[in-house]
Structure formats: structure tokens, C-alpha cells
Design a protein around this motif. Sequence first.
Motif, PDB file in Angstrom:
ATOM      1  N   HIS A 121      44.375  47.145  50.140  1.00 38.30           N
ATOM      2  CA  HIS A 121      43.525  48.423  50.112  1.00 38.30           C
ATOM      3  C   HIS A 121      42.020  47.985  51.007  1.00 38.30           C
ATOM      4  O   HIS A 121      41.479  46.940  50.219  1.00 38.30           O
ATOM      5  CB  HIS A 121      43.714  48.730  49.205  1.00 38.30           C
ATOM      6  CG  HIS A 121      45.374  48.987  48.745  1.00 38.30           C
ATOM      7  ND1 HIS A 121      45.844  48.795  47.877  1.00 38.30           N
ATOM      8  CD2 HIS A 121      45.390  50.450  49.175  1.00 38.30           C
ATOM      9  CE1 HIS A 121      47.012  49.731  47.627  1.00 38.30           C
ATOM     10  NE2 HIS A 121      47.197  50.808  48.211  1.00 38.30           N
TER      11      HIS A 121
ATOM     12  N   TYR B  51      38.829  49.379  50.022  1.00 38.70           N
ATOM     13  CA  TYR B  51      37.857  49.832  48.303  1.00 38.70           C
ATOM     14  C   TYR B  51      36.390  50.195  48.810  1.00 38.70           C
ATOM     15  O   TYR B  51      35.527  49.212  49.716  1.00 38.70           O
ATOM     16  CB  TYR B  51      38.158  49.865  47.451  1.00 38.70           C
ATOM     17  CG  TYR B  51      39.670  49.230  46.704  1.00 38.70           C
ATOM     18  CD1 TYR B  51      40.291  48.485  46.954  1.00 38.70           C
ATOM     19  CD2 TYR B  51      39.907  50.727  46.359  1.00 38.70           C
ATOM     20  CE1 TYR B  51      41.079  48.412  46.236  1.00 38.70           C
ATOM     21  CE2 TYR B  51      41.296  50.877  46.421  1.00 38.70           C
ATOM     22  CZ  TYR B  51      41.876  49.563  45.846  1.00 38.70           C
ATOM     23  OH  TYR B  51      43.137  49.492  45.464  1.00 38.70           O
TER      24      TYR B  51
ATOM     25  N   GLU C  52      33.303  57.036  50.231  1.00 46.47           N
ATOM     26  CA  GLU C  52      34.853  57.800  51.538  1.00 46.47           C
ATOM     27  C   GLU C  52      35.839  58.571  50.619  1.00 46.47           C
ATOM     28  O   GLU C  52      35.685  59.000  49.470  1.00 46.47           O
ATOM     29  CB  GLU C  52      35.290  56.316  51.759  1.00 46.47           C
ATOM     30  CG  GLU C  52      34.837  55.429  52.373  1.00 46.47           C
ATOM     31  CD  GLU C  52      34.040  56.484  54.064  1.00 46.47           C
ATOM     32  OE1 GLU C  52      35.065  56.511  54.415  1.00 46.47           O
ATOM     33  OE2 GLU C  52      33.167  55.725  54.665  1.00 46.47           O
TER      34      GLU C  52
ATOM     35  N   TYR D 118      39.584  59.579  49.925  1.00 46.33           N
ATOM     36  CA  TYR D 118      41.192  58.590  49.088  1.00 46.33           C
ATOM     37  C   TYR D 118      41.827  59.074  49.534  1.00 46.33           C
ATOM     38  O   TYR D 118      41.993  60.470  48.615  1.00 46.33           O
ATOM     39  CB  TYR D 118      40.664  57.873  48.606  1.00 46.33           C
ATOM     40  CG  TYR D 118      39.948  56.355  48.076  1.00 46.33           C
ATOM     41  CD1 TYR D 118      40.331  55.091  48.488  1.00 46.33           C
ATOM     42  CD2 TYR D 118      38.617  56.685  48.583  1.00 46.33           C
ATOM     43  CE1 TYR D 118      39.735  54.233  48.918  1.00 46.33           C
ATOM     44  CE2 TYR D 118      37.461  55.146  48.967  1.00 46.33           C
ATOM     45  CZ  TYR D 118      37.922  54.150  49.020  1.00 46.33           C
ATOM     46  OH  TYR D 118      37.439  53.040  49.073  1.00 46.33           O
TER      47      TYR D 118
ATOM     48  N   VAL E 163      45.649  59.416  47.422  1.00 50.87           N
ATOM     49  CA  VAL E 163      45.797  59.004  45.834  1.00 50.87           C
ATOM     50  C   VAL E 163      46.837  59.517  45.593  1.00 50.87           C
ATOM     51  O   VAL E 163      47.217  60.240  45.505  1.00 50.87           O
ATOM     52  CB  VAL E 163      45.141  58.624  45.154  1.00 50.87           C
ATOM     53  CG1 VAL E 163      45.629  58.202  43.693  1.00 50.87           C
ATOM     54  CG2 VAL E 163      43.901  58.418  44.929  1.00 50.87           C
TER      55      VAL E 163
ATOM     56  N   VAL F 290      32.920  53.004  44.448  1.00 47.56           N
ATOM     57  CA  VAL F 290      34.812  52.313  44.564  1.00 47.56           C
ATOM     58  C   VAL F 290      34.851  52.309  42.968  1.00 47.56           C
ATOM     59  O   VAL F 290      35.592  52.154  42.610  1.00 47.56           O
ATOM     60  CB  VAL F 290      34.824  52.079  45.738  1.00 47.56           C
ATOM     61  CG1 VAL F 290      34.412  50.337  45.056  1.00 47.56           C
ATOM     62  CG2 VAL F 290      36.250  51.245  45.610  1.00 47.56           C
TER      63      VAL F 290
ATOM     64  N   LEU G  76      36.990  54.689  41.106  1.00 53.91           N
ATOM     65  CA  LEU G  76      38.020  55.394  41.167  1.00 53.91           C
ATOM     66  C   LEU G  76      39.335  54.583  40.373  1.00 53.91           C
ATOM     67  O   LEU G  76      39.984  55.788  39.651  1.00 53.91           O
ATOM     68  CB  LEU G  76      38.788  54.324  42.862  1.00 53.91           C
ATOM     69  CG  LEU G  76      40.239  54.620  43.220  1.00 53.91           C
ATOM     70  CD1 LEU G  76      40.449  56.340  43.403  1.00 53.91           C
ATOM     71  CD2 LEU G  76      40.352  54.633  44.130  1.00 53.91           C
TER      72      LEU G  76
END
Length: 85
Positions: free
Chosen positions: A14, A16, A20, A22, A24, A77, A80
Motif C-alpha cells: 500500500h 501511505y 490523501e 483513502y 478503507v 497517515v 490511519l
Amino acid sequence: MIYPIDRNIHRPSHLYLDSEIYFVTSRTLKKEKYFQDSSKKLISKSLQLAQKKYGFKLFAWAILENHYHLLIKIKQVKDLGKIIK
């Protein structure tokens, strides 16, 4: 595409990045139908609390009986994993 023997085709690498968007998604263990109406409300409340704590933008989400989807924009990030937890 050919994958090395030790690489899981269902868990690719991935990318990261901070700031941004995402997508999920995750499912329950053995596809059990754990997410019923009461737990969906709890997950919804948890998302609201996580938004306040980590400051991410939630564009869309869906909670089904055995999986969920989120479309979020995160600031950092490093948050996350904390958001998903």
C-alpha cells in the motif's frame, strides 16, 4: 502478474501519504454477520468520536452485516491505524 511465493496476493503493498483520500474496507472474521442494527449504531457513534479526535473528513461510509466501507481523507497517515482501531 506474478507474485513471489511469500507475497499474499490479497494483501498487496500500500502507498501511505498524508492529506490523501483513502478507501478503507474490512470484513468480519469468517464473514460472520456481526453488524446488526445495534452494533451499526455503535460503529456510527465511534466514527463520529474518531472524527473529532483525529480530524479526518468522512465522505461516505457503509456498514453491512459482515463488512464495512469508509471513504475518508486523513491529515496524517500515522493516524490511519488509530482511526480504524
